[in-house]
Design an enzyme around this catalytic site. Structure first.
Site, PDB file in Angstrom:
ATOM      1  CE1 TYR A 273      -3.751  -2.347   0.092  1.00 45.63           C
ATOM      2  CE2 TYR A 273      -2.772  -3.244   2.100  1.00 45.63           C
ATOM      3  CZ  TYR A 273      -3.698  -3.324   1.077  1.00 45.63           C
ATOM      4  OH  TYR A 273      -4.572  -4.384   1.019  1.00 45.63           O
TER       5      TYR A 273
ATOM      6  CG  ASN B 115      -9.906   1.973  -0.739  1.00 45.65           C
ATOM      7  OD1 ASN B 115     -10.371   0.833  -0.613  1.00 45.65           O
ATOM      8  ND2 ASN B 115      -8.610   2.222  -0.777  1.00 45.65           N
TER       9      ASN B 115
ATOM     10  CG  HIS C 126      -9.755  -1.038  -4.718  1.00 47.22           C
ATOM     11  ND1 HIS C 126     -10.219  -1.348  -3.466  1.00 47.22           N
ATOM     12  CD2 HIS C 126     -10.780  -1.233  -5.577  1.00 47.22           C
ATOM     13  CE1 HIS C 126     -11.484  -1.726  -3.563  1.00 47.22           C
ATOM     14  NE2 HIS C 126     -11.853  -1.663  -4.839  1.00 47.22           N
TER      15      HIS C 126
ATOM     16  NE  ARG D 181      -6.171  -9.079  -0.814  1.00 47.42           N
ATOM     17  CZ  ARG D 181      -6.262  -8.568   0.416  1.00 47.42           C
ATOM     18  NH1 ARG D 181      -7.094  -7.574   0.666  1.00 47.42           N
ATOM     19  NH2 ARG D 181      -5.519  -9.030   1.391  1.00 47.42           N
TER      20      ARG D 181
END
Ligand code: DQA
Length: 147
Positions: free
Chosen positions: A25, A76, A102, A113
């Site tokens: 991330y 998100n 995302h 996912r």
């Protein structure tokens, strides 16, 4: 004309951005991402409100509060993306532009996912662009608001 309001919603665990799995991330905090979004929004003449919660119900309430007030939502949802039908239904009842965002590319990750319950009620999805995700989402929002 008053500048349109766009609500940015951040779901579960996004408050840990910067500390959480930075190899996936990145190192920016949620505040850093929201600051980039606000700066892009200012250039586009859009006003931003941001809500983060680790509870789906609080995000449902925020979507309800956006009804009749906001022209768009950028969401998100974090892991809520993959199973929170309450968010799907709340967004269905929102009469404005919805963009799913995302930081990572969920389609390139674990199989669980790959399903988004948000995508069917979103006008579009921006994913996998890391620090560029929110500026790109604002740019997409600005062009969809002009339709
Ligand atoms: C995420 C992707 C989701 O699968 C995950 O659960 C997150 C973050 C992203 O921004 O890449 O919490 O929404």
């Amino acid at each position: 004309m008053a500048s349109p309001l766009v609500v940015i919603l951040s779901g579960a665990n996004l408050n840990l951005l910067g500390q959480r799995e930075p190899e996936i991330y990145g190192s920016m905090t949620l505040d850093d991402h929201v600051a980039l979004a606000k700066s892009a929004a200012k250039d586009a003449g859009i006003t931003i409100e941001h809500v983060q919660s680790n509870e789906a119900g609080a995000l449902v309430e925020a979507i309800h509060a956006a009804r009749g007030r906001a022209k768009g939502i950028i969401i998100n949802p974090g892991a809520f993306t993959h199973y929170a039908w309450s968010l799907h239904d709340a967004l269905s009842a929102f009469d404005g532009v919805v963009i799913e965002a995302h930081l990572s590319q969920p389609q390139a990750r674990e199989a669980w996912r790959h399903t988004s319950v948000i995508a069917p009620v979103a006008d579009g999805t921006i994913s996998g662009f890391g620090p560029q995700t929110y500026p790109l989402a604002i740019s997409a929002m600005a062009s969809l608001l002009k339709r």
